[in-house]
Every structure is written in structure tokens, then in C-alpha cells.
Design a protein around this motif. Structure first.
Motif, PDB file in Angstrom:
ATOM      1  N   VAL A  92       0.604  -1.226  -0.042  1.00 16.13           N
ATOM      2  CA  VAL A  92       0.049   0.028   0.188  1.00 16.13           C
ATOM      3  C   VAL A  92       0.787   1.066  -0.118  1.00 16.13           C
ATOM      4  CG1 VAL A  92      -1.588   1.424   1.361  1.00 16.13           C
ATOM      5  CG2 VAL A  92      -1.922  -1.237   1.225  1.00 16.13           C
ATOM      6  N   TYR A  93       0.597   2.201  -1.010  1.00 14.84           N
ATOM      7  CA  TYR A  93       1.578   3.357  -1.023  1.00 14.84           C
ATOM      8  C   TYR A  93       0.693   4.445  -0.080  1.00 14.84           C
ATOM      9  CZ  TYR A  93       3.038   7.860  -2.530  1.00 14.84           C
ATOM     10  OH  TYR A  93       3.589   9.216  -2.256  1.00 14.84           O
ATOM     11  N   ILE A  94       1.419   4.967   0.970  1.00 15.42           N
ATOM     12  CA  ILE A  94       1.022   5.890   1.973  1.00 15.42           C
ATOM     13  C   ILE A  94       1.944   7.007   1.924  1.00 15.42           C
ATOM     14  CG2 ILE A  94       0.682   6.432   4.352  1.00 15.42           C
ATOM     15  CD1 ILE A  94       0.147   3.547   4.547  1.00 15.42           C
ATOM     16  N   HIS A  95       1.163   8.311   1.764  1.00 17.98           N
ATOM     17  CA  HIS A  95       2.114   9.441   2.060  1.00 17.98           C
ATOM     18  C   HIS A  95       1.873  10.275   3.189  1.00 17.98           C
ATOM     19  CE1 HIS A  95      -1.114  11.146  -0.232  1.00 17.98           C
ATOM     20  NE2 HIS A  95      -0.940  12.137   0.289  1.00 17.98           N
ATOM     21  N   PHE A  96       2.359  11.256   3.699  1.00 18.46           N
ATOM     22  CA  PHE A  96       2.338  11.729   5.042  1.00 18.46           C
ATOM     23  C   PHE A  96       1.958  13.405   5.188  1.00 18.46           C
ATOM     24  CE2 PHE A  96       4.294   7.603   5.691  1.00 18.46           C
ATOM     25  CZ  PHE A  96       3.366   7.134   6.376  1.00 18.46           C
ATOM     26  N   ASN A  97       1.879  13.948   3.981  1.00 17.09           N
ATOM     27  CA  ASN A  97       1.614  15.473   3.862  1.00 17.09           C
ATOM     28  C   ASN A  97       0.468  15.366   3.433  1.00 17.09           C
ATOM     29  OD1 ASN A  97       4.231  16.233   4.833  1.00 17.09           O
ATOM     30  ND2 ASN A  97       5.160  15.207   2.823  1.00 17.09           N
ATOM     31  N   ASP A  98      -0.398  16.383   3.615  1.00 16.67           N
ATOM     32  CA  ASP A  98      -1.676  16.848   3.081  1.00 16.67           C
ATOM     33  C   ASP A  98      -1.480  17.418   1.700  1.00 16.67           C
ATOM     34  OD1 ASP A  98      -4.330  17.360   2.484  1.00 16.67           O
ATOM     35  OD2 ASP A  98      -4.747  18.806   4.401  1.00 16.67           O
ATOM     36  N   ASN A  99      -1.472  16.743   0.630  1.00 20.80           N
ATOM     37  CA  ASN A  99      -0.871  17.408  -0.418  1.00 20.80           C
ATOM     38  C   ASN A  99      -1.482  16.569  -1.572  1.00 20.80           C
ATOM     39  OD1 ASN A  99       0.267  18.745  -2.697  1.00 20.80           O
ATOM     40  ND2 ASN A  99       2.131  18.736  -1.912  1.00 20.80           N
ATOM     41  N   ILE A 100      -2.196  17.104  -2.367  1.00 20.97           N
ATOM     42  CA  ILE A 100      -2.730  16.315  -3.446  1.00 20.97           C
ATOM     43  C   ILE A 100      -1.902  15.836  -4.544  1.00 20.97           C
ATOM     44  CG2 ILE A 100      -3.769  18.127  -5.172  1.00 20.97           C
ATOM     45  CD1 ILE A 100      -5.817  15.039  -4.115  1.00 20.97           C
ATOM     46  N   ALA A 101      -0.848  16.706  -4.716  1.00 16.46           N
ATOM     47  CA  ALA A 101       0.290  16.532  -5.638  1.00 16.46           C
ATOM     48  C   ALA A 101       0.966  15.008  -5.350  1.00 16.46           C
ATOM     49  CB  ALA A 101       1.174  17.711  -5.562  1.00 16.46           C
ATOM     50  N   GLU A 102       0.983  14.657  -4.304  1.00 11.80           N
ATOM     51  CA  GLU A 102       1.478  13.317  -3.483  1.00 11.80           C
ATOM     52  C   GLU A 102       0.630  12.134  -3.731  1.00 11.80           C
ATOM     53  OE1 GLU A 102       3.894  13.222   0.085  1.00 11.80           O
ATOM     54  OE2 GLU A 102       3.859  15.490   0.062  1.00 11.80           O
ATOM     55  N   VAL A 103      -0.631  12.340  -4.197  1.00  8.60           N
ATOM     56  CA  VAL A 103      -1.429  11.052  -4.726  1.00  8.60           C
ATOM     57  C   VAL A 103      -0.963  10.630  -6.038  1.00  8.60           C
ATOM     58  CG1 VAL A 103      -3.766  10.391  -4.872  1.00  8.60           C
ATOM     59  CG2 VAL A 103      -3.042  12.223  -3.235  1.00  8.60           C
ATOM     60  N   HIS A 104      -0.889   9.597  -6.102  1.00 11.21           N
ATOM     61  CA  HIS A 104      -0.610   8.812  -7.319  1.00 11.21           C
ATOM     62  C   HIS A 104      -1.725   9.075  -8.435  1.00 11.21           C
ATOM     63  CE1 HIS A 104       0.139   5.991 -10.338  1.00 11.21           C
ATOM     64  NE2 HIS A 104       1.450   5.564  -9.968  1.00 11.21           N
ATOM     65  N   PRO A 105      -1.353   9.537  -9.588  1.00 11.92           N
ATOM     66  CA  PRO A 105      -2.347   9.771 -10.542  1.00 11.92           C
ATOM     67  C   PRO A 105      -3.370   9.135 -10.784  1.00 11.92           C
ATOM     68  CG  PRO A 105      -0.132  10.286 -11.476  1.00 11.92           C
ATOM     69  CD  PRO A 105       0.116   9.617 -10.214  1.00 11.92           C
ATOM     70  N   LYS A 106      -3.197   7.615 -10.655  1.00 11.68           N
ATOM     71  CA  LYS A 106      -4.358   6.747 -10.796  1.00 11.68           C
ATOM     72  C   LYS A 106      -5.352   6.644  -9.932  1.00 11.68           C
ATOM     73  CE  LYS A 106      -2.339   2.539  -8.771  1.00 11.68           C
ATOM     74  NZ  LYS A 106      -1.711   1.183  -8.892  1.00 11.68           N
ATOM     75  N   TYR A 107      -5.149   7.250  -8.981  1.00 12.40           N
ATOM     76  CA  TYR A 107      -6.257   7.624  -7.688  1.00 12.40           C
ATOM     77  C   TYR A 107      -6.993   8.995  -7.979  1.00 12.40           C
ATOM     78  CZ  TYR A 107      -4.030   3.752  -5.522  1.00 12.40           C
ATOM     79  OH  TYR A 107      -3.607   2.330  -5.077  1.00 12.40           O
ATOM     80  N   LEU A 108      -6.568   9.686  -8.935  1.00 14.52           N
ATOM     81  CA  LEU A 108      -7.145  10.801  -9.347  1.00 14.52           C
ATOM     82  C   LEU A 108      -8.066  10.649 -10.616  1.00 14.52           C
ATOM     83  CD1 LEU A 108      -4.209  13.314  -8.985  1.00 14.52           C
ATOM     84  CD2 LEU A 108      -5.934  12.816  -7.306  1.00 14.52           C
ATOM     85  N   ILE A 109      -8.484   9.501 -11.124  1.00 14.08           N
ATOM     86  CA  ILE A 109      -9.405   9.098 -11.983  1.00 14.08           C
ATOM     87  C   ILE A 109     -10.524   8.799 -11.323  1.00 14.08           C
ATOM     88  CG2 ILE A 109      -9.855   7.689 -13.982  1.00 14.08           C
ATOM     89  CD1 ILE A 109      -6.928   6.860 -14.089  1.00 14.08           C
ATOM     90  N   LYS A 110     -11.681   9.581 -11.484  1.00 15.62           N
ATOM     91  CA  LYS A 110     -12.887   9.715 -10.863  1.00 15.62           C
ATOM     92  C   LYS A 110     -13.898   8.397 -11.026  1.00 15.62           C
ATOM     93  CE  LYS A 110     -15.596  12.727 -12.127  1.00 15.62           C
ATOM     94  NZ  LYS A 110     -16.472  14.048 -12.300  1.00 15.62           N
ATOM     95  N   GLU A 111     -13.630   7.981 -12.081  1.00 16.69           N
ATOM     96  CA  GLU A 111     -14.409   6.661 -12.618  1.00 16.69           C
ATOM     97  C   GLU A 111     -13.935   5.376 -11.913  1.00 16.69           C
ATOM     98  OE1 GLU A 111     -15.089   9.996 -15.095  1.00 16.69           O
ATOM     99  OE2 GLU A 111     -13.307   9.113 -14.570  1.00 16.69           O
TER     100      GLU A 111
END
Length: 467
Positions: free
Chosen positions: A69-88
Motif C-alpha cells: 500500500v502506498y502511503i504519504h504523510f503530507n496533506d498534498n494532492i500532488a503526492e497522490v498517485h495519478p491513477k487515484y485521481l481518475i474519478k471513474e
């Protein structure tokens, strides 16, 4: 390797809820929470891509990272992997402990992602199963883990979502089938009202979470609402004395299910269980404290009603090891004992004290307590003072804020002034080990639901060498 880690190639997992199966990706905001991380493990086991945010790295987040599981520790949308930004493709799950101004949470909401609270996801998963739910202001986690373990030993095809790390499985998730779920029904934020259990129990209804409920009567009202969530042919079990109607349980009383002939043998409880269908004899239970014995009785009652056979019930209970941070022995020698417990409410602290005194009636006890939440400290200040005054010595840490901002005048210094014990001191975490070394107490307790748990390993290291 735990059963959870091995389950990835095992087809015996629950189907994703009908409203959730579309999601290829699941993103958790607050993934390090004990309930959130259990759900994360569940989705990993179901072959989903899982990632998340939390504010602090912990043993729980590391265990998830070890599962991929990929986890990051800053509240920053830029650190979210792009595939999790696909709404569908992405389901977003969050805990109500996350503040409303959290930028990642607001991004997903503003961009019309499917965003659900943890409780709604749990409700969706469990409603297609035979669901056994454990509710109560105290005792939920231990009872849930006992029940999940017993059913697993009895070869019931069960998945159990736990509110703590089981010592038997080194996990907060038991995965062993598709038919039955055991869940901790959390009253915080009224989360348990999303569940529709077949069997449910209520262990206690003491005032708590008054930042959510306002007063104790509203809390009781919500527990009654939870009892109405049970399926039409379902059953409610209640601790004897609670103001609800249901199948009762207790210890050495006239309940429908009651522990009888309770004795202590070689540091363990041995007892019989009176049931509506007769007497079950000579159960062994290895956790101390009458509160834990009460938890064992209700777990047995629900398992008996479910149809588990006596021999397997006894085997399951005797092999139960407990939950981490629930009266967990860190050091246990003839001369020195170090116990860690999650207690964060006056009644829970009283239960810990009772258990310690039952096991070590003549030993000097040093308690180290970290208050959890400013609101809880304010609402129960006198109860905390009374329960903490029982110990021979007390070291008090600053309040752990969790999701809250400070409240003027609500401090550990205020609590310290109300505690009647003269052997008391307010200290910092950095001074903790040195202060323990100054004490001649033979029993040391760490108590609290905040990050005091992170100090346990340091204390254990410091005193294991000397003892």
C-alpha cells in the motif's frame, strides 16, 4: 506471516458490496486509523489498488506498506498517485476524525469523486452477510476480537473487522470466509447506525463522546436507535442492568448467560457458563479483570446462539491471547511488571486498576497516563481525578489533542491539581524513563489512547535490560 498477509491468493474473501465493486482503486484519508487500516487490508485482499494519507507514520502504516500500500504523510494532492485521481475508478474513504479543512478530502469532494465515510463502507460490506456486531462505550474491541477468534476456531467462514491488533493474528482483520462478519460497532459520530446486524450486543452505555452527543441522554437514545437497526428476526444481547430489552449477560448473577463458579487457577480465570439451555463447565480465560471476563461471557453467548459446539468454544476461548494495548504485558518477571493499556475513560481506568489489584494485591503501582482529547478531559475531569487517585504513584503527560484544538483552561495541570494522590507529577515524554527509574514501584502501567503507545517500546527496552 499472518493470515491477512497470506489471504491475497486465497479466494475465501468476502465479495465487495454491490455498491462498491466498481472501484478499481480505493484511496483512504486517515489510513493509519485502526478501523481504516482494517478496511484497507480487506480491499487489498480483494485485489483492489489501495493507497492513502495519514499525518504520522506508525507501526500500522508500515504494516500496510509491507503489503504494497502506498502511503504519504503530507496533506498534498500532488503526492497522490495519478491513477487515484481518475474519478471513474476511485472510491475515496475517510474517517470522521479528519478535519473539515483537509485539502485532499475537499479536492475529492469538489471534483465529485465517490466519497464515503468508513462506517458507510463497512455497512455496505456487511449487509450481504450474517453480521454479528459489538457495540458499547467500553469493551468493544476485546469482545469483538474474542468473538472473531472463537468463530474462527469453530471453523465458521468469518471475516472480523477489529478495533485493535489481535495478538493471535497480529492483525486487525481476520479473513476466513464469505458468510459471516464480526464488526466493532462504533458509537463515535453515530457510525454504528449504518449497520444492519443479525446479532448485536451492547456492553456499556457510559457517557462519552459528549463533543458529538452533547449529553449522556442523547448517547443512550442513539444506542436505542442502534438496537432498532437489528434485522427483524435478529437478537440483541445486553449487559444486565442496561436500560434496554434483550437477552442479558453478566458475571455471577441471574442473567440469561452468566459466569458461575468463577475462580483463579494459575493466573487464569476458570468458570462455568449458565445458558438458557443448560450449564457449560470449566472454561479457561487468560485475561485478567472482571471487565474482561464480562467481555468473554458475551462473546460466548453470541457464539452459543450462533450454534458453535461446546468443545470448540472452550478451545477457542482458552487459546485467546488478547489485543495489543489492552492490559498487554510488556515485561513480566518476579520483581518487575510492565503493563500497557489503551484505557482513556474513567471507567476504563477503574477497570484496569481493579485488574491490577486482583492480580497483584500487595504490589506498589505506578501509573503513567496521557489524557486523550481536550473535550473528554473537560467533560470527565472529576471522574479522571477520582480514578487516577487510586494508584500509589502517578506520572501525568500533556493532553493528546488528536482531532481537536486546545480549549482554554483545559490542561493536564488542571487535572493534576484535582488528583488527591500526593505521589503525582506532570512530566514530558522525554523525561519518562528517568522518572520511572526514580520510582520503587514493582508494577508500572502506561495508560491512554494517544501516542503514549509509541513510548512503550522505549520503556520496554530500558527496563528489559535491567530486569
Amino acid at each position: 506471516m499472518s493470515k491477512t498477509d497470506k489471504i491475497e491468493n486465497n479466494e475465501k474473501v468476502l465479495p465487495i458490496g454491490k455498491g462498491l465493486g466498481w472501484a478499481a482503486n480505493v484511496y483512504f484519508i486517515g489510513i493509519g486509523g485502526i478501523g481504516m487500516s482494517a478496511l484497507a487490508r480487506y480491499f487489498v485482499a480483494n485485489g483492489k489498488h489501495v493507497a492513502g494519507y495519514d499525518k504520522t507514520a506508525t507501526d500500522i502504516t508500515k504494516a500496510l506498506q509491507d503489503l504494497g500500500v502506498y502511503i504519504h504523510f503530507n496533506d498534498n494532492i500532488a503526492e497522490v498517485h495519478p491513477k487515484y485521481l481518475i474519478k471513474e475508478d476511485t472510491l475515496v474513504v475517510y474517517t470522521p476524525a479528519i478535519p473539515e479543512n483537509h485539502s485532499e478530502l475537499n479536492y475529492f469532494k469538489l471534483n465529485n469523486f465517490q466519497v464515503l465515510k468508513r462506517s458507510a463502507v463497512l455497512g455496505e460490506i456487511t449487509k450481504q452477510t450474517k453480521c454479528l456486531a459489538v457495540a458499547g462505550t467500553h469493551g468493544k474491541t476485546t469482545t469483538t476480537s474474542i468473538l472473531g477468534h472463537i468463530l474462527n476456531v469453530c471453523d465458521v467462514p468469518v471475516t472480523a473487522f477489529l478495533g485493535g491488533i489481535s495478538e493471535n493474528y497480529n492483525s486487525n482483520l481476520i479473513l476466513n470466509g464469505t458468510d459471516v462478519t464480526v464488526v466493532e460497532a462504533d458509537e463515535f459520530d453515530r457510525s454504528f447506525l449504518t449497520l444492519t446486524p443479525d446479532l448485536a450486543c451492547i456492553t456499556s452505555m457510559d457517557a462519552d463522546h459528549l463533543d458529538i452527543y452533547g449529553d449522556a441522554s442523547e448517547l443512550v437514545k442513539t444506542f436505542k436507535e442502534f438496537s432498532e437497526c437489528i434485522k427483524p428476526n435478529g437478537k440483541l444481547f445486553i449487559r444486565n442492568g442496561l436500560p434496554l430489552k434483550g437477552i442479558t449477560y453478566g458475571v455471577e448473577d441471574n442473567s440469561d448467560y452468566s459466569a458461575k463458579n468463577v475462580r483463579i487457577e494459575n493466573g487464569s480465570y476458570v468458570f462455568d457458563v449458565q445458558t438458557p439451555n443448560g450449564l457449560y463447565k470449566d472454561f479457561q480465560f487468560n485475561l485478567p479483570g472482571r471487565h474482561n471476563l464480562s467481555n468473554a461471557i458475551i462473546a460466548l453467548a453470541m457464539a452459543v446462539d450462533f450454534g458453535c459446539p461446546y468443545n470448540q468454544l472452550a478451545k477457542g476461548l482458552a487459546s485467546y491471547k488478547g489485543v495489543k494495548r489492552r492490559f498487554t504485558y510488556q515485561i513480566k518477571t518476579d520483581d518487575f511488571v510492565f503493563i500497557d493499556d489503551y484505557a482513556h475513560h474513567p471507567e476504563e481506568i477503574n477497570a484496569v486498576y481493579q485488574a491490577v489489584r486482583e492480580m497483584y494485591p500487595d504490589r506498589r503501582v505506578l501509573a503513567i497516563f496521557q489524557p486523550h482529547l481536550y473535550t473528554r478531559t473537560r467533560d470527565f475531569i472529576d471522574g479522571f481525578a477520582q480514578s487516577l487517585s487510586n494508584f500509589d504513584e502517578l506520572l501525568l503527560l500533556d493532553i493528546y489533542p488528536a482531532r481537536e484544538l486546545p480549549i482554554e483552561g483545559v490542561t493536564s495541570k488542571w487535572l493534576l491539581e484535582k488528583i488527591e494522590n500526593q505521589n503525582k507529577k506532570l512530566i514530558s515524554k522525554s523525561a519518562l524513563i528517568d522518572e520511572i527509574k526514580k520510582s520503587n514501584a514493582q508494577i508500572v502501567l502506561t495508560i491512554g489512547a494517544g501516542d503514549i503507545g509509541e513510548e512503550v517500546k522505549h520503556i520496554k527496552e530500558a527496563f528489559s535490560v535491567e530486569n
